[in-house]
Design a protein around this motif. Structure first.
Motif, PDB file in Angstrom:
ATOM      1  N   THR A 131       0.890  -1.313  -0.147  1.00  0.00           N
ATOM      2  CA  THR A 131       0.096  -0.004  -0.103  1.00  0.00           C
ATOM      3  C   THR A 131       0.901   1.262  -0.061  1.00  0.00           C
ATOM      4  N   ASN A 132       2.209   1.051   0.083  1.00  0.00           N
ATOM      5  CA  ASN A 132       2.957   2.075  -0.003  1.00  0.00           C
ATOM      6  C   ASN A 132       2.867   3.144   1.131  1.00  0.00           C
ATOM      7  N   THR A 133       2.615   2.493   2.277  1.00  0.00           N
ATOM      8  CA  THR A 133       2.416   3.236   3.412  1.00  0.00           C
ATOM      9  C   THR A 133       3.641   2.631   4.504  1.00  0.00           C
ATOM     10  N   ALA A 134       3.672   3.693   5.653  1.00  0.00           N
ATOM     11  CA  ALA A 134       4.851   3.352   6.676  1.00  0.00           C
ATOM     12  C   ALA A 134       4.476   2.611   7.694  1.00  0.00           C
ATOM     13  N   ILE A 135       4.061   1.156   7.325  1.00  0.00           N
ATOM     14  CA  ILE A 135       3.823   0.304   8.248  1.00  0.00           C
ATOM     15  C   ILE A 135       4.731  -0.731   8.303  1.00  0.00           C
ATOM     16  N   GLY A 136       5.707  -0.840   9.420  1.00  0.00           N
ATOM     17  CA  GLY A 136       6.801  -1.614   9.412  1.00  0.00           C
ATOM     18  C   GLY A 136       7.857  -1.698   8.349  1.00  0.00           C
ATOM     19  N   VAL A 170      11.007 -11.981  -1.551  1.00  0.00           N
ATOM     20  CA  VAL A 170      11.849 -11.329  -2.285  1.00  0.00           C
ATOM     21  C   VAL A 170      10.806 -10.811  -3.578  1.00  0.00           C
ATOM     22  N   GLY A 171      10.345 -11.734  -4.232  1.00  0.00           N
ATOM     23  CA  GLY A 171       9.764 -11.456  -5.625  1.00  0.00           C
ATOM     24  C   GLY A 171       8.624 -10.542  -5.602  1.00  0.00           C
ATOM     25  N   LYS A 172       7.620 -10.860  -4.738  1.00  0.00           N
ATOM     26  CA  LYS A 172       6.326 -10.081  -4.891  1.00  0.00           C
ATOM     27  C   LYS A 172       6.767  -8.288  -4.080  1.00  0.00           C
ATOM     28  N   PRO A 173       7.523  -8.557  -2.998  1.00  0.00           N
ATOM     29  CA  PRO A 173       7.768  -7.119  -2.429  1.00  0.00           C
ATOM     30  C   PRO A 173       8.632  -6.331  -3.506  1.00  0.00           C
ATOM     31  N   ALA A 174       9.583  -6.989  -4.014  1.00  0.00           N
ATOM     32  CA  ALA A 174      10.688  -6.401  -5.141  1.00  0.00           C
ATOM     33  C   ALA A 174       9.936  -5.565  -6.148  1.00  0.00           C
ATOM     34  N   ALA A 175       8.839  -6.541  -6.868  1.00  0.00           N
ATOM     35  CA  ALA A 175       7.851  -5.881  -7.853  1.00  0.00           C
ATOM     36  C   ALA A 175       7.499  -4.841  -7.280  1.00  0.00           C
ATOM     37  N   MET A 176       6.655  -4.751  -6.314  1.00  0.00           N
ATOM     38  CA  MET A 176       6.150  -3.465  -5.573  1.00  0.00           C
ATOM     39  C   MET A 176       7.052  -2.417  -5.590  1.00  0.00           C
ATOM     40  N   MET A 177       8.218  -2.500  -5.055  1.00  0.00           N
ATOM     41  CA  MET A 177       9.060  -1.535  -4.869  1.00  0.00           C
ATOM     42  C   MET A 177       9.567  -0.974  -6.246  1.00  0.00           C
ATOM     43  N   LEU A 178       9.818  -1.841  -7.300  1.00  0.00           N
ATOM     44  CA  LEU A 178      10.126  -1.260  -8.434  1.00  0.00           C
ATOM     45  C   LEU A 178       9.106  -0.414  -9.096  1.00  0.00           C
ATOM     46  N   ASP A 179       7.828  -0.816  -8.882  1.00  0.00           N
ATOM     47  CA  ASP A 179       6.622  -0.227  -9.219  1.00  0.00           C
ATOM     48  C   ASP A 179       6.758   1.110  -8.664  1.00  0.00           C
ATOM     49  N   GLU A 181       9.070   2.944  -7.942  1.00  0.00           N
ATOM     50  CA  GLU A 181       9.985   3.924  -8.649  1.00  0.00           C
ATOM     51  C   GLU A 181       9.704   3.968  -9.876  1.00  0.00           C
ATOM     52  N   ASN A 182       8.477   3.805 -10.337  1.00  0.00           N
ATOM     53  CA  ASN A 182       7.575   4.219 -11.916  1.00  0.00           C
ATOM     54  C   ASN A 182       8.267   3.098 -12.823  1.00  0.00           C
ATOM     55  N   ALA A 183       8.940   2.077 -12.617  1.00  0.00           N
ATOM     56  CA  ALA A 183       8.935   1.089 -13.715  1.00  0.00           C
ATOM     57  C   ALA A 183       7.852   0.382 -13.806  1.00  0.00           C
ATOM     58  N   THR A 184       7.777  -0.353 -15.117  1.00  0.00           N
ATOM     59  CA  THR A 184       6.368  -0.990 -15.342  1.00  0.00           C
ATOM     60  C   THR A 184       7.153  -2.583 -15.239  1.00  0.00           C
ATOM     61  N   VAL A 185       6.394  -3.359 -14.485  1.00  0.00           N
ATOM     62  CA  VAL A 185       6.848  -4.371 -13.847  1.00  0.00           C
ATOM     63  C   VAL A 185       6.135  -5.572 -14.130  1.00  0.00           C
ATOM     64  N   THR A 186       6.637  -6.689 -14.714  1.00  0.00           N
ATOM     65  CA  THR A 186       6.126  -8.078 -15.096  1.00  0.00           C
ATOM     66  C   THR A 186       6.665  -8.874 -13.812  1.00  0.00           C
ATOM     67  N   LEU A 187       5.750  -9.750 -13.086  1.00  0.00           N
ATOM     68  CA  LEU A 187       5.789 -10.604 -12.184  1.00  0.00           C
ATOM     69  C   LEU A 187       5.803 -11.982 -12.670  1.00  0.00           C
ATOM     70  N   CYS A 188       7.013 -12.764 -12.927  1.00  0.00           N
ATOM     71  CA  CYS A 188       7.017 -14.002 -13.501  1.00  0.00           C
ATOM     72  C   CYS A 188       7.173 -15.247 -12.462  1.00  0.00           C
ATOM     73  N   ASN A 189       6.794 -16.350 -12.860  1.00  0.00           N
ATOM     74  CA  ASN A 189       6.976 -17.455 -12.135  1.00  0.00           C
ATOM     75  C   ASN A 189       7.573 -18.901 -12.754  1.00  0.00           C
ATOM     76  N   SER A 190       7.620 -19.964 -12.354  1.00  0.00           N
ATOM     77  CA  SER A 190       8.179 -21.112 -13.021  1.00  0.00           C
ATOM     78  C   SER A 190       7.393 -21.653 -14.036  1.00  0.00           C
ATOM     79  N   ARG A 191       5.921 -21.211 -14.109  1.00  0.00           N
ATOM     80  CA  ARG A 191       5.055 -21.587 -15.163  1.00  0.00           C
ATOM     81  C   ARG A 191       4.713 -20.530 -16.039  1.00  0.00           C
ATOM     82  N   THR A 192       5.440 -19.345 -16.112  1.00  0.00           N
ATOM     83  CA  THR A 192       5.030 -18.471 -17.088  1.00  0.00           C
ATOM     84  C   THR A 192       5.367 -18.853 -18.596  1.00  0.00           C
ATOM     85  N   GLN A 193       4.461 -18.628 -19.297  1.00  0.00           N
ATOM     86  CA  GLN A 193       4.808 -19.030 -20.495  1.00  0.00           C
ATOM     87  C   GLN A 193       5.662 -18.007 -21.199  1.00  0.00           C
ATOM     88  N   ASP A 194       6.664 -18.808 -22.305  1.00  0.00           N
ATOM     89  CA  ASP A 194       7.557 -17.914 -22.989  1.00  0.00           C
ATOM     90  C   ASP A 194       8.272 -17.102 -22.138  1.00  0.00           C
TER      91      ASP A 194
END
Length: 282
Positions: A131-136, A170-179, A181-194
């Protein structure tokens, strides 16, 4: 040949900043203090604890250790956490996990006050990330990825980023933190196609799959910045990451090494969270 994004210069800069902040607080009679809570004596826990104690000592953060035996009851651990929550002289808590089988991990995490959760393990801390708030505070390894990118002035705003791995560590929080910073983020996993095609579209690739050599040259291209979070021991007994470094290094623009990359920065992030928590009490 890629630029190697070593963690050591990042750590040195963070140590200098944290030491200055601690000195300022000590002038106001506030000593940033970390509680280390460990159940049992797992070798990896002991190794990380030693690194934390060393890093805290270098910058002026005090440490109080709460050590319980392997067969401790859950009530005993919950009582320790209650004491830490109630102690205004303790600003942050590092709880080593995974806990032994007799513990309810969710109940233990829920008992820790988010404002003292400097390792990002509580639901409150994760809510703060999303939520981009200062909780913890965010998980330290995820933030370490961002600290490296910022130190080396890697452009993020408006860039494409791919995060491979969707853990809450790591993965999900890193994606949110990149977002953030105004990056356009794609979150992938072992079953992601191509997956190779998606990775090649990215300007920044963060790999946190927890699988040795999961990403190779088939997923990478020239001009990319690669952050390798993985750490494994290969057949030769050497440390390596989730990225096949020998394939990536001649191809991409920049890459973090394993060892000597993200892992070295993680402890400094944790110490920085303690300092930040202490500053909030002033």
């Amino acid at each position: 040949m890629a630029t190697i994004l070593k963690g050591a210069p990042v750590v040195a800069a963070m140590n200098e900043a944290n030491a200055a902040r601690c000195a300022t607080m000590r002038e106001k009679d506030v000593v940033p203090t970390l509680a280390v809570v460990r159940v049992g004596a797992r070798p990896d826990d002991l190794s990380y604890e030693k690194g934390v104690l060393t890093r805290c000592g270098k910058v002026g953060v005090a440490v109080k250790q709460f050590l319980l035996p392997e067969d401790a009851a859950q009530d005993a651990l919950l009582e320790v956490i209650r004491k830490i929550n109630a102690d205004p002289s303790i600003h942050g808590c590092l709880l080593f996990r995974p806990l032994p089988r007799q513990f309810d991990d969710r109940a233990v995490r829920a008992a820790l006050a988010p404002e003292k959760d400097i390792d990002g393990i509580t639901d409150g801390s994760l809510a703060g990330v999303f939520t981009n708030t200062a909780i913890g505070y965010p998980p330290c390894t995820a933030q370490a990825c961002l600290e490296i990118l910022k130190y080396y002035q890697v452009p993020l705003s408006g860039r494409r980023a791919v995060v491979v791995g969707r853990s809450l560590v790591v993965g999900k929080p890193a994606a949110m933190m990149l977002d953030r910073e105004n990056a356009t983020v794609t979150l992938c996993n072992s079953r992601t196609q191509d997956l190779p095609a998606l990775c090649k579209e990215a300007d920044v690739v963060v790999v946190a799959m927890g699988r040795q050599g999961f990403i190779g040259s088939d997923c990478l291209r020239e001009g990319q910045v690669v952050v390798d979070v993985g750490i494994h021991v290969n057949a030769e007994g050497k440390l390596c990451g989730d990225v096949r470094f020998d394939e990536a290094e001649p191809l991409v623009e920049a890459i973090t090494p394993v060892p000597g990359g993200v892992g070295t920065v993680t402890t400094s992030v944790l110490v920085g969270h303690v300092v930040d928590a202490a500053e909030k009490t002033l």
